[in-house]
Enzyme design. Structure first.
Site, PDB file in Angstrom:
ATOM      1  N   VAL A 162      43.769  46.034  32.216  1.00 19.31           N
ATOM      2  CA  VAL A 162      44.215  46.743  33.368  1.00 19.31           C
ATOM      3  C   VAL A 162      43.682  45.901  34.657  1.00 19.31           C
ATOM      4  O   VAL A 162      43.660  46.122  35.750  1.00 19.31           O
ATOM      5  CB  VAL A 162      43.708  48.083  33.419  1.00 19.31           C
ATOM      6  CG1 VAL A 162      44.319  49.098  32.577  1.00 19.31           C
ATOM      7  CG2 VAL A 162      41.967  48.227  33.039  1.00 19.31           C
ATOM      8  N   LYS A 168      35.151  46.560  29.333  1.00 18.25           N
ATOM      9  CA  LYS A 168      35.140  45.311  29.906  1.00 18.25           C
ATOM     10  C   LYS A 168      34.437  44.217  29.007  1.00 18.25           C
ATOM     11  O   LYS A 168      33.560  44.485  28.688  1.00 18.25           O
ATOM     12  CB  LYS A 168      34.296  45.479  31.332  1.00 18.25           C
ATOM     13  CG  LYS A 168      34.054  44.218  32.032  1.00 18.25           C
ATOM     14  CD  LYS A 168      33.571  44.900  33.465  1.00 18.25           C
ATOM     15  CE  LYS A 168      32.944  43.687  34.394  1.00 18.25           C
ATOM     16  NZ  LYS A 168      32.403  44.127  35.406  1.00 18.25           N
ATOM     17  N   ASP A 173      26.458  44.028  45.846  1.00 16.81           N
ATOM     18  CA  ASP A 173      27.657  43.554  46.122  1.00 16.81           C
ATOM     19  C   ASP A 173      28.622  44.627  46.349  1.00 16.81           C
ATOM     20  O   ASP A 173      29.722  44.764  45.366  1.00 16.81           O
ATOM     21  CB  ASP A 173      28.233  42.751  44.822  1.00 16.81           C
ATOM     22  CG  ASP A 173      29.389  41.999  44.947  1.00 16.81           C
ATOM     23  OD1 ASP A 173      29.582  41.704  46.202  1.00 16.81           O
ATOM     24  OD2 ASP A 173      29.961  41.707  43.877  1.00 16.81           O
TER      25      ASP A 173
HETATM   26  N1  LIG Z   1      36.424  51.779  34.363  1.00 16.76           N
HETATM   27  C1  LIG Z   1      37.476  51.169  34.700  1.00 16.76           C
HETATM   28  N2  LIG Z   1      38.637  51.928  34.776  1.00 16.76           N
HETATM   29  C2  LIG Z   1      40.024  51.461  35.003  1.00 16.76           C
HETATM   30  N3  LIG Z   1      40.015  50.155  35.641  1.00 16.76           N
HETATM   31  C3  LIG Z   1      38.769  49.432  35.615  1.00 16.76           C
HETATM   32  C4  LIG Z   1      37.702  49.855  35.370  1.00 16.76           C
HETATM   33  N4  LIG Z   1      36.940  48.577  35.666  1.00 16.76           N
HETATM   34  C5  LIG Z   1      37.404  47.962  36.255  1.00 16.76           C
HETATM   35  N5  LIG Z   1      38.703  48.108  36.390  1.00 16.76           N
HETATM   36  C6  LIG Z   1      39.953  47.191  36.855  1.00 16.76           C
HETATM   37  O1  LIG Z   1      39.751  45.823  36.414  1.00 16.76           O
HETATM   38  C7  LIG Z   1      39.426  45.348  37.709  1.00 16.76           C
HETATM   39  C8  LIG Z   1      38.370  44.101  37.315  1.00 16.76           C
HETATM   40  O2  LIG Z   1      37.193  44.513  37.242  1.00 16.76           O
HETATM   41  P1  LIG Z   1      36.059  44.247  37.460  1.00 16.76           P
HETATM   42  O3  LIG Z   1      34.706  44.935  37.500  1.00 16.76           O
HETATM   43  O4  LIG Z   1      35.895  42.961  36.157  1.00 16.76           O
HETATM   44  O5  LIG Z   1      35.862  42.775  38.392  1.00 16.76           O
HETATM   45  P2  LIG Z   1      36.212  42.743  39.998  1.00 16.76           P
HETATM   46  O6  LIG Z   1      34.997  43.812  40.884  1.00 16.76           O
HETATM   47  O7  LIG Z   1      37.571  43.170  40.469  1.00 16.76           O
HETATM   48  O8  LIG Z   1      35.956  41.424  40.195  1.00 16.76           O
HETATM   49  P3  LIG Z   1      34.435  40.615  40.404  1.00 16.76           P
HETATM   50  O9  LIG Z   1      33.654  40.717  39.106  1.00 16.76           O
HETATM   51  O10 LIG Z   1      35.011  39.220  40.380  1.00 16.76           O
HETATM   52  O11 LIG Z   1      33.919  41.013  41.402  1.00 16.76           O
HETATM   53  C9  LIG Z   1      39.198  46.272  38.822  1.00 16.76           C
HETATM   54  O12 LIG Z   1      39.493  45.837  39.897  1.00 16.76           O
HETATM   55  C10 LIG Z   1      40.090  47.531  38.206  1.00 16.76           C
HETATM   56  O13 LIG Z   1      41.416  47.430  38.733  1.00 16.76           O
END
Ligand SMILES: Nc1ncnc2c1ncn2[C@@H]1O[C@H](COP(=O)(O)OP(=O)(O)OP(=O)(O)O)[C@@H](O)[C@H]1O
Length: 332
Positions: free
Chosen positions: A13, A36, A164
């Site tokens: 996702v 994740k 952040d």
């Molecule tokens: N608990 C969750 N439920 C649904 N989607 C999620 C969830 N966690 C993350 N995502 C999706 O995955 C994407 C990536 O999440 P992640 O936390 O890895 O990184 P990010 O915040 O986009 O990037 P970075 O770590 O580079 O700041 C998010 O933008 C969201 O769309």
């Protein structure tokens, strides 16, 4: 005897700089979760993964607006083990901590090492996409501002500084049809030791995302008040729909800045260069923002952290603003 897997991955996702996020199913209950996966191949990734784990496990299931961690599983080669402060630390877990402390890889380089975070699934994606794909709605903005202020006050009360905060690190889920924000992505967070006031704790390693960084973060010496500055940027951008295009990902992101010719200068950086700069709030439309919200944003974006609101003051102030509140019907 082979045991049945606890989770089944459904689909990817999202992807961040350090991990891949999947939608998954808990096989026993058929409930949906997000998983994740963070690759712990280099010390930098291990540090981010452990910081996320330390922050989320210390506040598990305590606030509706903070992402809920179900469990964290350490994969070393073919071996999967849950890690928790409740269990004795396995050798692999200790090697991860050693990697983080020494800044060099201490695990066997031949076996793949991952941390898997099993979290509540947020069906609304991140707040950035959520807001930008809808028409502006003051009531929704008010609700998100309240929820976020409450989440950050909760984190600060629990000695956690996020460091952040930005609109794509905030996720959206639904409860009885209403959107609920969830502060997520704790990779850069710090759990401060001791029971004192979190605002007394000083940090000296610059971190965060440029457009949301407070002036003192640019300088490299800051406190938990940096989270309030980032929230100020998010709130201002949310209310006025101010966006910029992220240089790396090309994504349109909610965030305020200063224009110098064709260049966009992050607000914190511009304030550091000119602390007396008067912020033009509101930026677009004088009528779009009531005076109390305008004053609140100024107080969240004050150059001097000592003059800036703290999370506990913000939580109270945000409840008092008139912006986005349902008008009471007059009785004729
Ligand atoms: N608990 C969750 N439920 C649904 N989607 C999620 C969830 N966690 C993350 N995502 C999706 O995955 C994407 C990536 O999440 P992640 O936390 O890895 O990184 P990010 O915040 O986009 O990037 P970075 O770590 O580079 O700041 C998010 O933008 C969201 O769309």
């Amino acid at each position: 005897m082979a045991t049945e897997a606890k989770y089944s991955i459904v689909q990817e996702v999202g992807r961040g700089s350090y991990g891949v996020v999947y939608e998954a199913i808990v096989n026993k209950t058929r409930s949906k979760v997000a998983v994740k996966r963070m690759h712990c191949n280099v010390p930098e990734n291990v540090e981010l993964a452990l910081q996320e784990f330390w922050a989320l496990q210390s506040i598990q299931r305590q606030h509706e607006n903070v992402i809920q961690l179900e469990e964290c599983i350490l994969q070393n080669g073919q071996v999967f083990q849950p890690i928790s402060h409740r269990y004795r630390k396995s050798d692999s877990h200790l090697l991860l901590i050693e990697t983080c402390l020494k800044g060099r890889r201490c695990m066997d380089p031949k076996s793949a090492c991952f941390l898997w975070f099993v979290m509540e699934f947020c069906d609304g994606g991140n707040m950035n996409e959520y807001l930008l794909s809808r028409s502006p709605d003051a009531q929704l903005n008010n609700s998100f501002m309240r929820q976020l202020s409450s989440a950050v006050a909760f984190l600060h009360r629990n000695q956690i500084v996020h460091r952040d905060l930005k609109s794509d690190n905030i996720l959206i889920s639904h409860r009885r049809g209403s959107p609920i924000v969830k502060v997520a992505d704790f990779g850069l967070s710090k759990v401060c030791q001791g029971k004192g006031n979190v605002n007394q704790h000083r940090f000296s390693s610059a971190c965060g995302s440029n457009f949301y960084m407070a002036p003192e973060v640019w300088e490299g010496h800051y406190t938990a008040k940096a989270d309030i500055f980032a929230l100020g940027i998010i709130f201002w951008a949310m209310v006025e729909r101010i966006t910029f295009r992220d240089g790396d990902t090309e994504k349109e992101l909610l965030g305020t800045y200063i224009c110098q010719g064709k260049e966009l200068i992050p607000l914190g950086e511009a304030l550091l260069e000119n602390p007396n700069m008067k912020l033009q709030i509101p930026l677009k439309n004088k009528k779009s923002m009531p005076d109390d919200l305008c004053k609140l944003l100024h107080d969240m974006l004050a150059f001097n952290p000592k003059e800036r609101l703290d999370a506990f003051q913000l939580e109270i102030r945000i409840r008092q603003i008139s912006y986005g509140k349902k008008r009471q019907r007059s009785v004729s």
